[in-house]
Design a protein around this motif. Structure first.
Motif, PDB file in Angstrom:
ATOM      1  N   SER A  74       0.859  -1.186   0.000  1.00 44.49           N
ATOM      2  CA  SER A  74       0.000   0.000   0.000  1.00 44.49           C
ATOM      3  C   SER A  74       0.894   1.234   0.000  1.00 44.49           C
ATOM      4  N   TRP A  75       0.605   2.171  -0.903  1.00 41.42           N
ATOM      5  CA  TRP A  75       1.457   3.346  -1.102  1.00 41.42           C
ATOM      6  C   TRP A  75       0.682   4.631  -0.847  1.00 41.42           C
ATOM      7  N   GLU A  76       1.372   5.626  -0.272  1.00 38.57           N
ATOM      8  CA  GLU A  76       0.771   6.955  -0.149  1.00 38.57           C
ATOM      9  C   GLU A  76       0.655   7.589  -1.524  1.00 38.57           C
ATOM     10  N   THR A  77       1.717   7.467  -2.295  1.00 34.26           N
ATOM     11  CA  THR A  77       1.701   7.990  -3.655  1.00 34.26           C
ATOM     12  C   THR A  77       2.622   7.149  -4.520  1.00 34.26           C
ATOM     13  N   LYS A 119       3.994   2.174   2.464  1.00 36.68           N
ATOM     14  CA  LYS A 119       3.489   2.552   3.781  1.00 36.68           C
ATOM     15  C   LYS A 119       3.086   1.316   4.579  1.00 36.68           C
ATOM     16  N   ASP A 128      -6.471   2.987   5.200  1.00 33.45           N
ATOM     17  CA  ASP A 128      -5.913   4.233   5.709  1.00 33.45           C
ATOM     18  C   ASP A 128      -6.184   5.344   4.696  1.00 33.45           C
ATOM     19  N   SER A 168      -4.541   7.817   3.882  1.00 28.09           N
ATOM     20  CA  SER A 168      -3.369   8.280   3.142  1.00 28.09           C
ATOM     21  C   SER A 168      -2.984   7.351   1.990  1.00 28.09           C
ATOM     22  N   ILE A 169      -3.633   6.208   1.868  1.00 28.99           N
ATOM     23  CA  ILE A 169      -3.304   5.233   0.812  1.00 28.99           C
ATOM     24  C   ILE A 169      -3.996   5.645  -0.487  1.00 28.99           C
ATOM     25  N   ASN A 170      -3.194   5.810  -1.543  1.00 29.23           N
ATOM     26  CA  ASN A 170      -3.722   6.180  -2.854  1.00 29.23           C
ATOM     27  C   ASN A 170      -3.412   5.172  -3.944  1.00 29.23           C
ATOM     28  N   ASP A 186      -6.139   3.387  -6.675  1.00 26.45           N
ATOM     29  CA  ASP A 186      -6.906   2.878  -5.538  1.00 26.45           C
ATOM     30  C   ASP A 186      -8.207   2.246  -6.046  1.00 26.45           C
TER      31      ASP A 186
END
Length: 131
Positions: free
Chosen positions: A22-25, A37, A57, A59-61, A111
């Motif tokens: 899972s990545w923020e960006t 993340k 979360d 913040s996950i995109n 996402d």
């Protein structure tokens, strides 16, 4: 203990390790770089359905997947099929191919996953559900 039934004729049993990241960006379609993340590790085989939860979360995109063939008996395996549920059923949301050797490095996905679970099955010729 996993009961293999009629598949015991195979010399071995294919197993792959899969990472769900899972990545923020992360640019959709680009290789995933840096530190994710969140990371969940699962095992995939052609006859089991392993699952993990989708991290919700705020913040996950983006998401991505990585896989590694763990056993020598995977010559007939060509990828990991991924569903957005806990039962490896219905229409898959993604396929992660093994294109050049025992590693599969997925690209960043938008996402697209619904809350709940992602489930995994190793796709191998000659096994139920395989080609």
């Amino acid at each position: 203990m996993l009961a293999l039934g009629p598949m015991t004729a195979y010399a071995g049993f294919p197993v792959a390790s899969v990472e769900f990241l899972s990545w923020e960006t992360c640019d959709a379609g680009a290789p995933a770089k840096g530190e994710a993340k969140f990371k969940a590790d699962v095992t995939a085989t052609p006859v089991t359905c392993d699952k993990t939860t989708v991290n919700r979360d705020w913040s996950i995109n983006n998401y991505s997947f990585r896989a590694h063939l763990d056993t020598k008996d995977t010559a007939w395996c060509h990828g990991v099929t991924i569903w957005n549920n806990d039962g490896c059923s219905g229409k898959p949301v993604h396929f992660l191919p093994f294109e050049h050797g025992p590693f599969a490095e997925g690209r960043c996905l938008p996402d697209i996953l619904e809350p709940g679970y992602v489930s995994f099955k190793l796709d191998c010729f000659g096994f139920p559900g395989g080609a």
